[in-house]
Write a protein that holds these residues in place. Structure first.
Motif, PDB file in Angstrom:
ATOM      1  N   VAL A 131       2.911 -11.643  -4.583  1.00 35.50           N
ATOM      2  CA  VAL A 131       3.125 -11.487  -3.142  1.00 35.50           C
ATOM      3  C   VAL A 131       2.654 -12.737  -2.411  1.00 35.50           C
ATOM      4  O   VAL A 131       3.307 -13.226  -1.486  1.00 35.50           O
ATOM      5  CB  VAL A 131       2.396 -10.221  -2.630  1.00 35.50           C
ATOM      6  N   ILE A 180       2.831 -11.445  10.137  1.00 33.20           N
ATOM      7  CA  ILE A 180       2.687 -10.489   9.028  1.00 33.20           C
ATOM      8  C   ILE A 180       1.460  -9.605   9.270  1.00 33.20           C
ATOM      9  O   ILE A 180       1.523  -8.380   9.162  1.00 33.20           O
ATOM     10  CB  ILE A 180       2.539 -11.249   7.679  1.00 33.20           C
ATOM     11  N   VAL A 238       1.288  -5.448   9.802  1.00 31.36           N
ATOM     12  CA  VAL A 238       0.435  -4.586   8.983  1.00 31.36           C
ATOM     13  C   VAL A 238      -0.482  -3.766   9.888  1.00 31.36           C
ATOM     14  O   VAL A 238      -0.616  -2.549   9.736  1.00 31.36           O
ATOM     15  CB  VAL A 238      -0.388  -5.422   7.978  1.00 31.36           C
ATOM     16  N   LYS A 251       8.485   9.908  -0.702  1.00 30.54           N
ATOM     17  CA  LYS A 251       9.097   8.816  -1.463  1.00 30.54           C
ATOM     18  C   LYS A 251       9.280   9.195  -2.929  1.00 30.54           C
ATOM     19  O   LYS A 251       9.883   8.458  -3.685  1.00 30.54           O
ATOM     20  CB  LYS A 251       8.193   7.574  -1.391  1.00 30.54           C
ATOM     21  N   SER A 252       8.740  10.346  -3.340  1.00 29.07           N
ATOM     22  CA  SER A 252       8.726  10.679  -4.771  1.00 29.07           C
ATOM     23  C   SER A 252      10.083  11.203  -5.238  1.00 29.07           C
ATOM     24  O   SER A 252      10.761  11.929  -4.514  1.00 29.07           O
ATOM     25  CB  SER A 252       7.639  11.719  -5.058  1.00 29.07           C
ATOM     26  N   PRO A 253      10.479  10.838  -6.469  1.00 27.65           N
ATOM     27  CA  PRO A 253      11.746  11.340  -7.012  1.00 27.65           C
ATOM     28  C   PRO A 253      11.880  12.869  -6.979  1.00 27.65           C
ATOM     29  O   PRO A 253      12.965  13.356  -6.653  1.00 27.65           O
ATOM     30  CB  PRO A 253      11.762  10.778  -8.437  1.00 27.65           C
ATOM     31  N   TRP A 305      -1.708  -5.962  -1.065  1.00 30.97           N
ATOM     32  CA  TRP A 305      -0.437  -6.638  -1.352  1.00 30.97           C
ATOM     33  C   TRP A 305       0.755  -5.782  -0.935  1.00 30.97           C
ATOM     34  O   TRP A 305       1.804  -6.307  -0.568  1.00 30.97           O
ATOM     35  CB  TRP A 305      -0.347  -7.054  -2.831  1.00 30.97           C
ATOM     36  N   ALA A 309       0.904  -3.844   1.698  1.00 34.58           N
ATOM     37  CA  ALA A 309       1.064  -4.040   3.139  1.00 34.58           C
ATOM     38  C   ALA A 309       1.777  -5.359   3.420  1.00 34.58           C
ATOM     39  O   ALA A 309       2.677  -5.430   4.268  1.00 34.58           O
ATOM     40  CB  ALA A 309      -0.310  -4.025   3.811  1.00 34.58           C
ATOM     41  N   GLU A 310       1.397  -6.392   2.653  1.00 37.40           N
ATOM     42  CA  GLU A 310       2.020  -7.701   2.874  1.00 37.40           C
ATOM     43  C   GLU A 310       3.496  -7.689   2.473  1.00 37.40           C
ATOM     44  O   GLU A 310       4.351  -8.231   3.171  1.00 37.40           O
ATOM     45  CB  GLU A 310       1.259  -8.792   2.111  1.00 37.40           C
ATOM     46  N   ALA A 311       3.790  -7.053   1.348  1.00 33.83           N
ATOM     47  CA  ALA A 311       5.183  -6.976   0.901  1.00 33.83           C
ATOM     48  C   ALA A 311       6.011  -6.196   1.926  1.00 33.83           C
ATOM     49  O   ALA A 311       7.144  -6.558   2.256  1.00 33.83           O
ATOM     50  CB  ALA A 311       5.267  -6.309  -0.468  1.00 33.83           C
ATOM     51  N   PHE A 312       5.418  -5.137   2.443  1.00 30.08           N
ATOM     52  CA  PHE A 312       6.098  -4.337   3.456  1.00 30.08           C
ATOM     53  C   PHE A 312       6.409  -5.185   4.689  1.00 30.08           C
ATOM     54  O   PHE A 312       7.546  -5.254   5.166  1.00 30.08           O
ATOM     55  CB  PHE A 312       5.206  -3.141   3.844  1.00 30.08           C
ATOM     56  N   LEU A 328      16.871  -1.641  -2.107  1.00 27.29           N
ATOM     57  CA  LEU A 328      15.684  -0.864  -2.477  1.00 27.29           C
ATOM     58  C   LEU A 328      16.082   0.377  -3.269  1.00 27.29           C
ATOM     59  O   LEU A 328      15.454   0.698  -4.284  1.00 27.29           O
ATOM     60  CB  LEU A 328      14.897  -0.478  -1.215  1.00 27.29           C
ATOM     61  N   LEU A 381      14.800   1.637  -6.913  1.00 30.08           N
ATOM     62  CA  LEU A 381      14.104   2.921  -7.089  1.00 30.08           C
ATOM     63  C   LEU A 381      14.781   3.795  -8.136  1.00 30.08           C
ATOM     64  O   LEU A 381      14.166   4.698  -8.689  1.00 30.08           O
ATOM     65  CB  LEU A 381      14.046   3.672  -5.748  1.00 30.08           C
ATOM     66  N   LEU A 409       8.679   6.648 -11.686  1.00 29.89           N
ATOM     67  CA  LEU A 409       7.562   7.568 -11.780  1.00 29.89           C
ATOM     68  C   LEU A 409       7.655   8.673 -10.731  1.00 29.89           C
ATOM     69  O   LEU A 409       7.948   8.405  -9.563  1.00 29.89           O
ATOM     70  CB  LEU A 409       6.238   6.802 -11.622  1.00 29.89           C
ATOM     71  N   ALA A 465       5.713   8.380  -7.457  1.00 27.11           N
ATOM     72  CA  ALA A 465       6.081   7.298  -6.548  1.00 27.11           C
ATOM     73  C   ALA A 465       5.049   6.176  -6.513  1.00 27.11           C
ATOM     74  O   ALA A 465       5.059   5.360  -5.601  1.00 27.11           O
ATOM     75  CB  ALA A 465       6.344   7.827  -5.128  1.00 27.11           C
ATOM     76  N   TYR A 487       6.416   2.733  -6.160  1.00 30.21           N
ATOM     77  CA  TYR A 487       7.285   2.505  -5.003  1.00 30.21           C
ATOM     78  C   TYR A 487       7.211   1.066  -4.485  1.00 30.21           C
ATOM     79  O   TYR A 487       8.225   0.414  -4.282  1.00 30.21           O
ATOM     80  CB  TYR A 487       6.902   3.490  -3.891  1.00 30.21           C
ATOM     81  N   TYR A 488       6.012   0.545  -4.298  1.00 31.62           N
ATOM     82  CA  TYR A 488       5.912  -0.821  -3.756  1.00 31.62           C
ATOM     83  C   TYR A 488       6.236  -1.894  -4.795  1.00 31.62           C
ATOM     84  O   TYR A 488       6.556  -3.016  -4.435  1.00 31.62           O
ATOM     85  CB  TYR A 488       4.556  -1.054  -3.069  1.00 31.62           C
ATOM     86  N   HIS A 489       6.169  -1.529  -6.081  1.00 33.64           N
ATOM     87  CA  HIS A 489       6.672  -2.465  -7.085  1.00 33.64           C
ATOM     88  C   HIS A 489       8.177  -2.622  -6.893  1.00 33.64           C
ATOM     89  O   HIS A 489       8.712  -3.729  -6.947  1.00 33.64           O
ATOM     90  CB  HIS A 489       6.372  -1.966  -8.503  1.00 33.64           C
ATOM     91  N   TRP A 537       9.729  -2.066  -4.145  1.00 34.23           N
ATOM     92  CA  TRP A 537       9.885  -2.730  -2.842  1.00 34.23           C
ATOM     93  C   TRP A 537       9.843  -4.254  -3.038  1.00 34.23           C
ATOM     94  O   TRP A 537      10.671  -5.002  -2.523  1.00 34.23           O
ATOM     95  CB  TRP A 537       8.745  -2.267  -1.916  1.00 34.23           C
ATOM     96  N   LEU A 538       8.857  -4.690  -3.828  1.00 34.70           N
ATOM     97  CA  LEU A 538       8.692  -6.123  -4.076  1.00 34.70           C
ATOM     98  C   LEU A 538       9.881  -6.685  -4.861  1.00 34.70           C
ATOM     99  O   LEU A 538      10.381  -7.777  -4.557  1.00 34.70           O
ATOM    100  CB  LEU A 538       7.376  -6.360  -4.825  1.00 34.70           C
ATOM    101  N   GLU A 550      12.353  -9.646  -3.692  1.00 33.27           N
ATOM    102  CA  GLU A 550      12.658 -10.837  -4.490  1.00 33.27           C
ATOM    103  C   GLU A 550      14.146 -10.967  -4.734  1.00 33.27           C
ATOM    104  O   GLU A 550      14.697 -12.075  -4.697  1.00 33.27           O
ATOM    105  CB  GLU A 550      11.914 -10.769  -5.834  1.00 33.27           C
TER     106      GLU A 550
END
Lengths: 190, 120
Positions: free
Chosen positions: A5, A23, A27, A111-113, B26, B28-31, B52, B56, B62, B65, B68-70, B72-73, B77
Protein backbone atom coordinates in the motif's frame (compact mmCIF):
# COMPACT_ATOMS: atom_id res chain seq x y z
CA UNK A 1 0.27 -5.59 2.62
CA UNK A 2 1.36 -2.44 4.39
CA UNK A 3 4.50 -2.18 2.21
CA UNK A 4 2.45 -2.72 -0.94
CA UNK A 5 0.00 0.00 0.00
CA UNK A 6 2.88 2.28 0.83
CA UNK A 7 4.44 1.56 -2.56
CA UNK A 8 1.17 2.40 -4.30
CA UNK A 9 0.87 5.58 -2.29
CA UNK A 10 4.42 6.58 -3.27
CA UNK A 11 3.81 5.98 -6.97
CA UNK A 12 0.46 7.76 -7.02
CA UNK A 13 1.83 10.72 -5.08
CA UNK A 14 4.84 11.03 -7.40
CA UNK A 15 2.51 11.02 -10.37
CA UNK A 16 0.43 13.73 -8.75
CA UNK A 17 -2.68 11.55 -8.64
CA UNK A 18 -3.14 11.62 -4.90
CA UNK A 19 -2.25 13.95 -2.09
CA UNK A 20 -1.33 12.18 1.18
CA UNK A 21 -3.17 14.82 3.18
CA UNK A 22 -6.34 14.21 1.22
CA UNK A 23 -5.96 10.49 1.92
CA UNK A 24 -5.76 11.19 5.66
CA UNK A 25 -8.82 13.42 5.46
CA UNK A 26 -10.87 10.70 3.77
CA UNK A 27 -9.81 8.10 6.32
CA UNK A 28 -10.75 10.47 9.13
CA UNK A 29 -14.14 11.15 7.57
CA UNK A 30 -15.06 7.50 7.31
CA UNK A 31 -13.59 6.55 10.68
CA UNK A 32 -15.21 9.30 12.67
CA UNK A 33 -17.71 11.46 10.80
CA UNK A 34 -19.86 9.36 8.50
CA UNK A 35 -21.93 6.61 10.00
CA UNK A 36 -25.41 5.24 10.59
CA UNK A 37 -26.29 8.29 12.70
CA UNK A 38 -26.74 10.17 9.42
CA UNK A 39 -29.27 7.65 8.16
CA UNK A 40 -31.04 7.62 11.52
CA UNK A 41 -31.61 11.36 11.20
CA UNK A 42 -33.09 10.88 7.74
CA UNK A 43 -35.46 8.20 9.03
CA UNK A 44 -36.45 10.20 12.12
CA UNK A 45 -37.23 13.19 9.94
CA UNK A 46 -39.35 11.04 7.64
CA UNK A 47 -41.26 9.69 10.65
CA UNK A 48 -41.95 13.18 11.99
CA UNK A 49 -42.55 15.12 8.81
CA UNK A 50 -45.00 13.62 6.27
CA UNK A 51 -43.93 16.10 3.62
CA UNK A 52 -40.31 15.07 4.01
CA UNK A 53 -41.34 11.40 3.91
CA UNK A 54 -43.16 12.03 0.64
CA UNK A 55 -40.08 13.76 -0.79
CA UNK A 56 -37.84 10.91 0.38
CA UNK A 57 -40.12 8.42 -1.33
CA UNK A 58 -40.15 10.41 -4.57
CA UNK A 59 -36.55 11.59 -4.77
CA UNK A 60 -34.37 10.13 -2.03
CA UNK A 61 -31.15 11.52 -3.55
CA UNK A 62 -32.36 15.12 -3.22
CA UNK A 63 -34.15 14.65 0.11
CA UNK A 64 -31.00 13.15 1.65
CA UNK A 65 -28.74 15.78 0.09
CA UNK A 66 -30.90 18.47 1.67
CA UNK A 67 -29.48 17.28 5.02
CA UNK A 68 -25.95 17.64 3.61
CA UNK A 69 -25.36 13.90 3.28
CA UNK A 70 -23.95 13.68 -0.21
CA UNK A 71 -22.72 10.56 -1.94
CA UNK A 72 -19.22 10.65 -3.35
CA UNK A 73 -19.70 8.34 -6.26
CA UNK A 74 -22.55 10.19 -7.90
CA UNK A 75 -24.83 7.33 -6.91
CA UNK A 76 -28.58 7.63 -6.73
CA UNK A 77 -30.40 6.80 -3.55
CA UNK A 78 -33.74 5.10 -3.21
CA UNK A 79 -35.61 4.91 0.08
CA UNK A 80 -37.74 1.80 0.53
CA UNK A 81 -40.41 2.00 3.21
CA UNK A 82 -41.38 -0.94 5.37
CA UNK A 83 -45.11 -1.47 5.88
CA UNK A 84 -47.07 -4.11 7.81
CA UNK A 85 -47.31 -6.05 4.52
CA UNK A 86 -43.83 -5.58 3.10
CA UNK A 87 -40.41 -5.78 4.68
CA UNK A 88 -37.42 -4.55 2.67
CA UNK A 89 -33.95 -6.06 2.77
CA UNK A 90 -30.84 -4.64 1.10
CA UNK A 91 -27.88 -6.61 -0.22
CA UNK A 92 -25.13 -6.18 -2.79
CA UNK A 93 -24.70 -9.57 -4.41
CA UNK A 94 -21.81 -8.44 -6.62
CA UNK A 95 -19.54 -6.73 -4.14
CA UNK A 96 -20.42 -4.41 -1.32
CA UNK A 97 -22.22 -1.35 -2.73
CA UNK A 98 -23.69 0.42 0.27
CA UNK A 99 -25.13 3.87 0.98
CA UNK A 100 -21.94 5.28 2.53
CA UNK A 101 -23.25 8.82 2.90
CA UNK A 102 -26.03 7.73 5.26
CA UNK A 103 -24.69 4.52 6.82
CA UNK A 104 -20.90 4.86 6.71
CA UNK A 105 -19.00 1.74 5.65
CA UNK A 106 -20.71 -1.64 5.75
CA UNK A 107 -20.39 -4.10 8.62
CA UNK A 108 -18.31 -7.22 8.00
CA UNK A 109 -21.30 -9.51 7.57
CA UNK A 110 -22.68 -7.32 4.77
CA UNK A 111 -19.49 -7.95 2.78
CA UNK A 112 -19.39 -11.68 3.56
CA UNK A 113 -20.14 -14.28 0.86
CA UNK A 114 -22.81 -16.07 2.97
CA UNK A 115 -24.90 -12.90 3.34
CA UNK A 116 -24.41 -11.82 -0.27
CA UNK A 117 -25.43 -15.19 -1.64
CA UNK A 118 -28.23 -16.12 0.78
CA UNK A 119 -30.07 -12.82 1.02
CA UNK A 120 -31.58 -13.25 -2.42
CA UNK A 121 -32.19 -17.01 -2.31
CA UNK A 122 -33.55 -17.26 1.22
CA UNK A 123 -34.19 -13.83 2.74
CA UNK A 124 -36.48 -15.22 5.45
CA UNK A 125 -33.79 -17.67 6.50
CA UNK A 126 -31.21 -14.86 6.59
CA UNK A 127 -33.46 -12.76 8.83
CA UNK A 128 -33.76 -15.67 11.26
CA UNK A 129 -29.96 -15.56 11.59
CA UNK A 130 -30.46 -11.98 12.78
CA UNK A 131 -33.12 -13.21 15.25
CA UNK A 132 -35.77 -11.48 13.19
CA UNK A 133 -38.82 -13.61 12.50
CA UNK A 134 -41.50 -11.91 10.47
CA UNK A 135 -45.11 -13.05 10.14
CA UNK A 136 -45.63 -15.47 7.24
CA UNK A 137 -47.99 -12.92 5.73
CA UNK A 138 -45.26 -10.26 5.47
CA UNK A 139 -43.73 -10.19 2.04
CA UNK A 140 -39.95 -9.73 1.96
CA UNK A 141 -38.62 -7.65 -0.87
CA UNK A 142 -34.90 -7.84 -1.58
CA UNK A 143 -33.09 -4.91 -3.18
CA UNK A 144 -29.78 -5.62 -4.86
CA UNK A 145 -27.55 -2.52 -4.74
CA UNK A 146 -25.38 -1.42 -7.61
CA UNK A 147 -22.67 1.17 -8.12
CA UNK A 148 -25.34 3.53 -9.48
CA UNK A 149 -28.21 2.87 -7.09
CA UNK A 150 -28.08 2.35 -3.32
CA UNK A 151 -30.97 1.72 -0.97
CA UNK A 152 -31.97 2.96 2.45
CA UNK A 153 -34.67 1.03 4.30
CA UNK A 154 -37.07 3.22 6.25
CA UNK A 155 -38.20 0.95 9.09
CA UNK A 156 -41.69 1.22 10.54
CA UNK A 157 -42.02 3.73 13.33
CA UNK A 158 -42.24 1.72 16.57
CA UNK A 159 -45.38 1.75 18.67
CA UNK A 160 -45.25 3.97 21.70
CA UNK A 161 -43.01 6.52 20.02
CA UNK A 162 -45.73 9.17 19.73
CA UNK A 163 -44.67 12.54 21.03
CA UNK A 164 -40.94 11.88 20.82
CA UNK A 165 -38.71 14.54 19.28
CA UNK A 166 -36.81 13.90 16.08
CA UNK A 167 -33.66 13.54 18.11
CA UNK A 168 -35.23 10.96 20.40
CA UNK A 169 -36.66 9.11 17.42
CA UNK A 170 -33.25 8.94 15.76
CA UNK A 171 -31.99 7.04 18.81
CA UNK A 172 -34.44 4.24 17.98
CA UNK A 173 -33.12 3.78 14.46
CA UNK A 174 -30.40 1.14 14.31
CA UNK A 175 -28.04 0.53 11.44
CA UNK A 176 -29.48 -2.94 10.88
CA UNK A 177 -33.00 -1.54 10.69
CA UNK A 178 -31.87 0.62 7.75
CA UNK A 179 -30.43 -2.42 5.94
CA UNK A 180 -33.53 -4.43 6.75
CA UNK A 181 -31.85 -7.03 8.95
CA UNK A 182 -33.47 -5.53 12.03
CA UNK A 183 -36.37 -3.39 13.22
CA UNK A 184 -36.30 -0.01 14.89
CA UNK A 185 -35.96 -0.25 18.66
CA UNK A 186 -39.04 0.20 20.83
CA UNK A 187 -38.88 3.27 23.09
CA UNK A 188 -37.54 2.35 26.49
CA UNK A 189 -35.95 -0.89 25.25
CA UNK A 190 -32.18 -1.07 25.73
CA UNK B 1 -17.22 -18.43 10.29
CA UNK B 2 -20.97 -18.75 9.78
CA UNK B 3 -23.21 -15.80 9.09
CA UNK B 4 -24.59 -16.05 12.61
CA UNK B 5 -21.11 -15.94 14.10
CA UNK B 6 -20.27 -12.87 12.04
CA UNK B 7 -23.44 -11.17 13.22
CA UNK B 8 -22.78 -12.10 16.85
CA UNK B 9 -19.24 -10.83 16.54
CA UNK B 10 -20.46 -7.55 15.05
CA UNK B 11 -22.95 -7.14 17.92
CA UNK B 12 -20.26 -7.83 20.50
CA UNK B 13 -18.26 -4.85 19.33
CA UNK B 14 -18.19 -1.77 21.54
CA UNK B 15 -19.75 1.65 20.97
CA UNK B 16 -22.52 1.80 18.41
CA UNK B 17 -21.98 -1.84 17.53
CA UNK B 18 -20.03 -0.85 14.50
CA UNK B 19 -16.55 -1.45 15.84
CA UNK B 20 -13.49 -0.11 14.10
CA UNK B 21 -14.16 0.69 10.47
CA UNK B 22 -10.81 -0.69 9.36
CA UNK B 23 -8.99 -3.60 10.97
CA UNK B 24 -5.55 -2.30 9.98
CA UNK B 25 -4.25 1.10 8.82
CA UNK B 26 -3.29 -0.16 5.35
CA UNK B 27 -6.94 -1.01 4.71
CA UNK B 28 -7.94 2.57 5.43
CA UNK B 29 -5.25 3.84 3.07
CA UNK B 30 -6.23 1.44 0.29
CA UNK B 31 -9.84 2.49 0.74
CA UNK B 32 -9.05 6.19 0.60
CA UNK B 33 -6.81 5.80 -2.46
CA UNK B 34 -9.65 4.24 -4.45
CA UNK B 35 -12.01 7.02 -3.39
CA UNK B 36 -9.46 9.68 -4.35
CA UNK B 37 -8.60 8.17 -7.72
CA UNK B 38 -12.28 8.01 -8.53
CA UNK B 39 -12.65 11.66 -7.48
CA UNK B 40 -9.78 12.47 -9.82
CA UNK B 41 -11.59 10.73 -12.66
CA UNK B 42 -9.10 7.90 -13.17
CA UNK B 43 -12.03 5.49 -13.28
CA UNK B 44 -15.80 5.52 -12.89
CA UNK B 45 -17.44 3.94 -9.88
CA UNK B 46 -19.07 1.40 -12.20
CA UNK B 47 -15.60 0.33 -13.35
CA UNK B 48 -14.54 0.12 -9.73
CA UNK B 49 -17.51 -2.00 -8.65
CA UNK B 50 -17.06 -4.35 -11.62
CA UNK B 51 -13.33 -4.78 -10.91
CA UNK B 52 -13.84 -5.29 -7.17
CA UNK B 53 -16.63 -7.80 -7.66
CA UNK B 54 -14.39 -9.72 -10.06
CA UNK B 55 -11.72 -9.98 -7.35
CA UNK B 56 -14.25 -10.91 -4.65
CA UNK B 57 -15.51 -13.80 -6.76
CA UNK B 58 -12.19 -15.65 -6.64
CA UNK B 59 -12.41 -19.32 -5.71
CA UNK B 60 -11.69 -19.81 -2.04
CA UNK B 61 -13.16 -16.44 -1.04
CA UNK B 62 -13.35 -16.48 2.73
CA UNK B 63 -16.80 -16.64 4.33
CA UNK B 64 -15.83 -14.18 7.03
CA UNK B 65 -14.84 -11.54 4.46
CA UNK B 66 -11.47 -11.11 6.16
CA UNK B 67 -9.92 -11.08 2.67
CA UNK B 68 -12.13 -8.18 1.60
CA UNK B 69 -9.44 -5.48 1.64
CA UNK B 70 -6.96 -7.82 -0.01
CA UNK B 71 -9.43 -7.99 -2.88
CA UNK B 72 -9.88 -4.22 -2.66
CA UNK B 73 -6.12 -3.73 -3.03
CA UNK B 74 -5.95 -6.18 -5.94
CA UNK B 75 -8.77 -4.31 -7.66
CA UNK B 76 -6.94 -1.04 -7.12
CA UNK B 77 -3.71 -2.44 -8.57
CA UNK B 78 -5.44 -3.91 -11.57
CA UNK B 79 -7.25 -0.65 -12.40
CA UNK B 80 -4.02 1.31 -11.96
CA UNK B 81 -2.33 -1.10 -14.36
CA UNK B 82 -5.14 -0.97 -16.92
CA UNK B 83 -4.98 2.84 -16.84
CA UNK B 84 -1.22 2.63 -17.48
CA UNK B 85 -0.31 4.40 -14.26
CA UNK B 86 1.88 1.62 -12.87
CA UNK B 87 2.14 -2.12 -13.41
CA UNK B 88 2.55 -4.81 -10.79
CA UNK B 89 6.29 -5.00 -11.48
CA UNK B 90 6.72 -1.32 -10.49
CA UNK B 91 4.66 -1.92 -7.37
CA UNK B 92 6.55 -5.13 -6.46
CA UNK B 93 9.89 -3.34 -6.68
CA UNK B 94 8.84 -0.36 -4.64
CA UNK B 95 7.12 -2.55 -2.04
CA UNK B 96 10.36 -4.52 -1.65
CA UNK B 97 12.25 -1.24 -1.22
CA UNK B 98 9.81 -0.14 1.49
CA UNK B 99 10.28 -3.48 3.21
CA UNK B 100 14.07 -3.18 3.15
CA UNK B 101 13.79 0.38 4.42
CA UNK B 102 11.59 -0.81 7.28
CA UNK B 103 14.14 -3.44 8.28
CA UNK B 104 16.96 -0.90 8.15
CA UNK B 105 15.13 1.67 10.27
CA UNK B 106 15.69 1.58 14.04
CA UNK B 107 12.53 0.93 16.03
CA UNK B 108 10.62 4.06 16.93
CA UNK B 109 11.88 6.13 14.02
CA UNK B 110 9.80 6.97 10.99
CA UNK B 111 10.43 4.67 8.05
CA UNK B 112 11.72 6.52 5.00
CA UNK B 113 12.34 5.16 1.54
CA UNK B 114 15.81 6.75 1.71
CA UNK B 115 16.67 4.18 4.39
CA UNK B 116 16.54 1.35 1.83
CA UNK B 117 20.15 0.11 1.78
CA UNK B 118 19.79 -1.11 -1.84
CA UNK B 119 18.51 2.23 -3.03
CA UNK B 120 20.30 3.29 -6.20
Amino acid sequence: MAARVRALETILTEKGLIDPQAIDAIVDTYETKVGPRNGAKVVAKAWSDPEYAEWLKRDATAAIESLSYTGRQGEHMQAVFNTPDTHNLVVCTLCSCYPWSVLGLPPVWYKSPPYRSKAVIDPRGVLVEFDLTLPETTRIRVWDSTAELRYLVVPMRPEGSEGLSEEQLAELVTRDSMIGTGLARAPGAG
Amino acid sequence: MSLRELITHSRGLPASGDGPVFAEPWQAEAFAMAVTLHDRGLFTWEEWAATLSGKLKHPGALDDASDYYHCWLEALESLIASKNVADSHDIDQLAAAWQRAAHATPHGQPIRLENDPDRS
